[in-house]
Design a protein around this motif. Structure first.
Motif, PDB file in Angstrom:
ATOM      1  N   GLU A   1       2.520  -0.724  -4.369  1.00  0.00           N
ATOM      2  CA  GLU A   1       2.124  -0.223  -6.038  1.00  0.00           C
ATOM      3  C   GLU A   1       2.312   0.449  -5.888  1.00  0.00           C
ATOM      4  O   GLU A   1       2.225   1.501  -7.536  1.00  0.00           O
TER       5      GLU A   1
ATOM      6  N   THR B   1       2.575   0.014   0.687  1.00  0.00           N
ATOM      7  CA  THR B   1       2.640  -0.259   0.087  1.00  0.00           C
ATOM      8  C   THR B   1       3.519  -0.472  -1.283  1.00  0.00           C
ATOM      9  O   THR B   1       5.334  -0.105  -0.707  1.00  0.00           O
TER      10      THR B   1
ATOM     11  N   ASP C   1      -2.098  -0.923   0.182  1.00  0.00           N
ATOM     12  CA  ASP C   1      -2.376  -1.837  -1.594  1.00  0.00           C
ATOM     13  C   ASP C   1      -3.185  -2.920  -1.063  1.00  0.00           C
ATOM     14  O   ASP C   1      -3.947  -2.860  -2.029  1.00  0.00           O
TER      15      ASP C   1
ATOM     16  N   SER D   1      -2.407   5.840  -6.134  1.00  0.00           N
ATOM     17  CA  SER D   1      -1.948   4.187  -7.623  1.00  0.00           C
ATOM     18  C   SER D   1      -2.098   4.690  -8.445  1.00  0.00           C
ATOM     19  O   SER D   1      -1.940   5.634  -8.722  1.00  0.00           O
ATOM     20  N   ARG D   2      -2.378   3.715  -9.154  1.00  0.00           N
ATOM     21  CA  ARG D   2      -1.772   3.398 -10.839  1.00  0.00           C
ATOM     22  C   ARG D   2      -2.996   4.295 -11.352  1.00  0.00           C
ATOM     23  O   ARG D   2      -3.065   4.766 -12.094  1.00  0.00           O
TER      24      ARG D   2
END
Ligand code: PLP
Length: 405
Positions: free
Chosen positions: A63, A61, A192, A219-220
């Motif tokens: 992100e 990842t 991701d 994650s976001r």
């Protein structure tokens, strides 16, 4: 001391063939043995930065953000649930074994309504059924899908990419919360690419550390969800962890020695290369399955597409108790195998083949299984399993010319 009857002395390498904790490599043990450092000082800040970057690489990842706690996989379940959900929320709980049952139970303990999508032990989570269930949730009440990537009680790896596609096809916004406890750093896991929202693990399996750290990639979207999630949380609240990590610290005392070890195990994984790590696990797992079949025993996992590359769950013939078999293996040859868990308690035993493992380690473990099966009274052709595994390893050996006379 001399005359006291101590516990039995065992020479040689310990055969810890449970599917985690795994054997800790010498290099990691040595790294962990150094004097502790101040966890609020600049050396620790530098170490933390390096370890967080390394873990991002392992989760594949850019992100995601990494969150660490002193703890284990069970703690990571709780952190995942309390940071993303609220009491009364509905989730789709994919259940195909003992650990997926416990993951759902951890959510239910916080007042989450778990709608189970249950399939038999030995079967992977069918992505099409996930899609169907999500499509029928027309009001989008389901907040998350809970799934275990590699069900350690059965030796079955579900296809997370296919489950992500199921969410996409259903056009459903649920979070994808994935237990990667016995897959990360051993079986390909792409945070991701599969758009996973939370992936969680412990230190003691593919990462080759002693038990002691709970690890999450978030994650976001998961961080956004945590802003409105109302589950009670204090220790497991990831907001202060993320805030303090940005300054090289933790809100409470981290497992400092584990960070030394983690840095070393990440270095080892990097030296080997992730694709090679996955290939090694796949090859050793296939050799193990060849051995089990040649012994005349059945795998619990039903579908070759879902075979786990970190452990093999083996069915004992009717009339043999697998718990007693595991005890017998321990007593007779000091080899530790996994017992049957949940619905297959007493019916299967599990061979762990993950972490710091090579061909000869696996063959030693298989010899131990072979010998203890025989002495336990299971009618196996002694040596057949080993021969099958050896032949498979020879045929697939990267460095050996098998055409040599
Ligand atoms: N999830 C899976 C898939 C596991 O295999 C385990 C333990 O083996 C857990 C969660 C629980 O982790 P722990 O025992 O580290 O608390």
């Amino acid at each position: 001391m001399g005359s006291q009857k101590a516990t039995r002395f065992v020479s040689g390498r310990p055969f810890l063939q449970i599917p985690g904790p795994t054997l800790v490599p010498e290099r990691v043990v040595r790294a962990m043995s150094q004097p502790l450092i101040d966890h609020r000082g600049p050396k620790f800040a530098a170490l933390l930065k390096e370890v967080l970057e390394g873990l991002k690489w392992i989760f594949q990842t850019r992100e995601g953000q990494i969150v660490l706690y002193p703890g284990s996989g069970t703690g990571a379940w709780e952190a995942c649930v309390v940071n993303t959900l609220s009491p009364g929320d509905r989730v789709l709980g994919c259940v195909n074994g003992h650990f997926s049952t416990l993951f759902c139970r951890a959510a239910a303990a916080f007042g989450i309504q778990v709608e189970p999508l249950e399939v038999p032990y030995g079967v992977g989570i069918p992505a099409e059924q996930v899609e169907e269930r999500l499509r029928s949730d027309t009001n989008r009440h389901i907040k998350a899908v809970l799934v275990v990537h590699n069900e350690t009680s059965t030796g079955v790896a579900s296809n997370i990419a296919a489950i992500r596609r199921a969410l996409e096809r259903a056009g459903h916004p649920a979070l994808l919360l994935v237990d990667a406890v016995s897959s990360l750093a051993s079986i390909d896991f792409r945070f991701d690419e599969w758009r996973v929202d939370v992936a969680l693990t412990g230190a003691q399996k593919g990462l080759m550390l002693p038990p002691g750290i709970a690890i999450l990639a978030v994650s976001r979207r998961a961080i956004e969800a945590s802003r409105s999630a109302r589950c009670s949380r204090s220790f497991w609240d990831w907001t202060p962890v993320l805030e303090r990590n940005a300054h090289g610290e933790f809100p409470s005392t981290p497992a400092t020695a584990h960070f030394f070890g983690l840095k070393e195990s990440l270095t080892m994984l990097n030296e080997e290369g992730l694709p090679a790590v996955f290939r090694r696990h796949a090859r050793l797992a296939e050799a193990c399955r060849h051995a089990v079949r040649a012994m005349g025993l059945d795998l619990l996992a039903q579908n070759p597409d879902h075979y786990s590359n970190t452990l093999t769950a083996v069915c004992l013939p009717v009339g043999f108790d697998s718990d007693a078999f595991v005890t017998h293996a321990q007593r007779s040859l000091e080899i530790s195998l996994g017992i049957g868990l949940g619905k297959v308690k007493g019916k299967v035993f599990r061979i762990g083949h993950l972490g710091n493992l090579n061909e000869l380690d696996l063959l030693g473990a298989l010899a131990g299984v072979d010998m203890t099966l025989k002495s336990f009274g299971v009618p196996v052709p002694v040596g057949a399993g080993l021969t099958a595994a050896e032949n498979y390893l020879l045929q697939t050996a990267p460095n050996i010319d098998t055409s040599a006379p």
